[in-house]
Scaffold this motif. Structure first.
Motif, PDB file in Angstrom:
ATOM      1  N   ASN A   1      -0.423  -1.364  -1.433  1.00 25.87           N
ATOM      2  CA  ASN A   1       0.253  -1.447  -0.140  1.00 25.87           C
ATOM      3  C   ASN A   1      -0.624  -1.040   1.037  1.00 25.87           C
TER       4      ASN A   1
ATOM      5  N   SER B   1      -0.969  -2.612   5.344  1.00 31.08           N
ATOM      6  CA  SER B   1       0.241  -3.427   5.548  1.00 31.08           C
ATOM      7  C   SER B   1       0.318  -3.905   6.992  1.00 31.08           C
ATOM      8  N   ARG B   2       0.929  -5.058   7.192  1.00 30.39           N
ATOM      9  CA  ARG B   2       1.044  -5.615   8.534  1.00 30.39           C
ATOM     10  C   ARG B   2       2.493  -5.708   9.007  1.00 30.39           C
TER      11      ARG B   2
ATOM     12  N   TYR C   1       6.054  -3.529   9.756  1.00 26.84           N
ATOM     13  CA  TYR C   1       6.545  -2.169   9.965  1.00 26.84           C
ATOM     14  C   TYR C   1       7.947  -2.192  10.563  1.00 26.84           C
ATOM     15  N   THR C   2       8.633  -1.073  10.441  1.00 20.32           N
ATOM     16  CA  THR C   2       9.949  -0.893  11.058  1.00 20.32           C
ATOM     17  C   THR C   2       9.800  -0.056  12.316  1.00 20.32           C
TER      18      THR C   2
ATOM     19  N   ILE D   1      -1.883  -1.053  15.162  1.00 16.54           N
ATOM     20  CA  ILE D   1      -1.239   0.224  14.851  1.00 16.54           C
ATOM     21  C   ILE D   1      -0.978   1.019  16.133  1.00 16.54           C
TER      22      ILE D   1
ATOM     23  N   LEU E   1       2.044  -0.462  17.604  1.00 16.94           N
ATOM     24  CA  LEU E   1       3.202  -0.018  16.824  1.00 16.94           C
ATOM     25  C   LEU E   1       3.669   1.358  17.289  1.00 16.94           C
ATOM     26  N   SER E   2       2.724   2.257  17.517  1.00 22.23           N
ATOM     27  CA  SER E   2       3.094   3.612  17.960  1.00 22.23           C
ATOM     28  C   SER E   2       3.741   3.582  19.345  1.00 22.23           C
TER      29      SER E   2
ATOM     30  N   ARG F   1       7.346   2.275  18.864  1.00 25.51           N
ATOM     31  CA  ARG F   1       8.203   3.324  18.305  1.00 25.51           C
ATOM     32  C   ARG F   1       8.509   4.398  19.342  1.00 25.51           C
TER      33      ARG F   1
ATOM     34  N   SER G   1       9.595  -9.307   5.156  1.00 23.02           N
ATOM     35  CA  SER G   1      10.699  -8.424   5.546  1.00 23.02           C
ATOM     36  C   SER G   1      11.788  -9.270   6.186  1.00 23.02           C
TER      37      SER G   1
ATOM     38  N   ILE H   1      11.926  -4.088   4.314  1.00 18.84           N
ATOM     39  CA  ILE H   1      10.611  -4.601   3.920  1.00 18.84           C
ATOM     40  C   ILE H   1      10.623  -4.897   2.424  1.00 18.84           C
TER      41      ILE H   1
END
Length: 253
Positions: free
Chosen positions: A62, A65-66, A68-69, A86, A89-90, A93, A215, A227
């Motif tokens: 894993n 990974s590409r 994310y939730t 990434i 992504l942060s 979030r 997902s 996912i």
């Protein structure tokens, strides 16, 4: 690069004589070299699928990974430079958390898309920074707005989609998506087509090993972003393998 662009690619805030920002073009090239990513919006769900290229047999299964939730009903998939993704992504979030703290509910995907795309666009405006070499696809489902799908480019421009693709085989995937009646597709049809497209556009000559990442968010999974949900994930792999065998048999003939 042609002589007309010489010296105009040193800053994201500089235009070339023919009106291009080369730093943004370079970021888009980074996305084009990534594994193929597909987002499909059906009647009651959104499915995200990734052709994750396995570059080393020493990686954990894993790793890198590409998908994310972001929040309980919001999924995000990255293409391009993973480290840049990434970071985005942060930020996504953080925006979701701040919205929940302020309004005590999940952030609407339209608002998250606007905030994240504005953040990405800001990195194309100043010479002290560079554009993000990543594209982002956002997906969500809820009882009020139904299925939603957005894609944000490295330039910061974003659009809502019924189906979108990014990465190496973007054009092939888009051609396959355009053949489908996406608005009226059931969850099962969306999952099967997502798996089929990823397996069909995979180039075995250039990249032998890959893993399908998948997902979904929608009615069938209680409105939550899941996912690789077991039954649906297996269904996508079966559809992909069947499509690959069919293509191989056609080539043999």
């Amino acid at each position: 690069m042609s002589s007309i662009g010489t010296g105009y690619d040193l800053s994201a805030s500089q235009f070339s004589p023919d009106g291009k920002v080369f730093q943004v073009n370079y970021a888009a090239k980074a996305v084009e070299k990534s594994g193929t990513v597909v987002g499909i919006r059906g009647k009651d769900c959104v499915v995200l699928a990734v052709e994750k290229i396995i570059t080393s047999p020493l990686y954990e299964e894993n790793a890198a990974s590409r998908i994310y939730t972001v929040d309980k009903n919001i999924g995000l998939v990255l293409s391009g430079l993973l480290a840049d993704g990434i970071k985005l992504l942060s930020i996504a979030r953080e925006e979701a958390t701040n919205y929940r703290m302020q309004f005590d509910r999940t952030i609407p995907l339209k608002i998250l898309n606007e905030r994240l795309s504005a953040y990405i666009h800001a990195y194309t405006l100043y010479s002290a920074v560079r554009p993000f070499g990543a594209a982002v696809i956002l997906a969500s489902w809820d009882e009020v707005n139904g299925a939603q799908l957005y894609k944000i480019e490295p330039s910061g421009s974003s659009f809502g989609y019924f189906g979108c693709a990014s990465g190496k085989a973007k054009q092939q995937a888009k051609t396959e998506l355009e053949k489908l009646d996406l608005k009226n597709m059931s969850t099962e049809e969306v999952v099967k087509n997502a798996g089929r497209i990823i397996y069909q556009v995979h180039d075995e000559l250039k990249d032998k090993e890959f893993k399908l990442e998948l997902s979904m968010v929608g009615k069938e999974v209680d409105g939550l972003h899941r996912i690789e949900p077991s039954i649906w994930y297996e269904m996508a792999i079966e559809a992909g393998n069947a499509a690959k065998k069919e293509d191989d048999s056609d080539n043999e003939v």
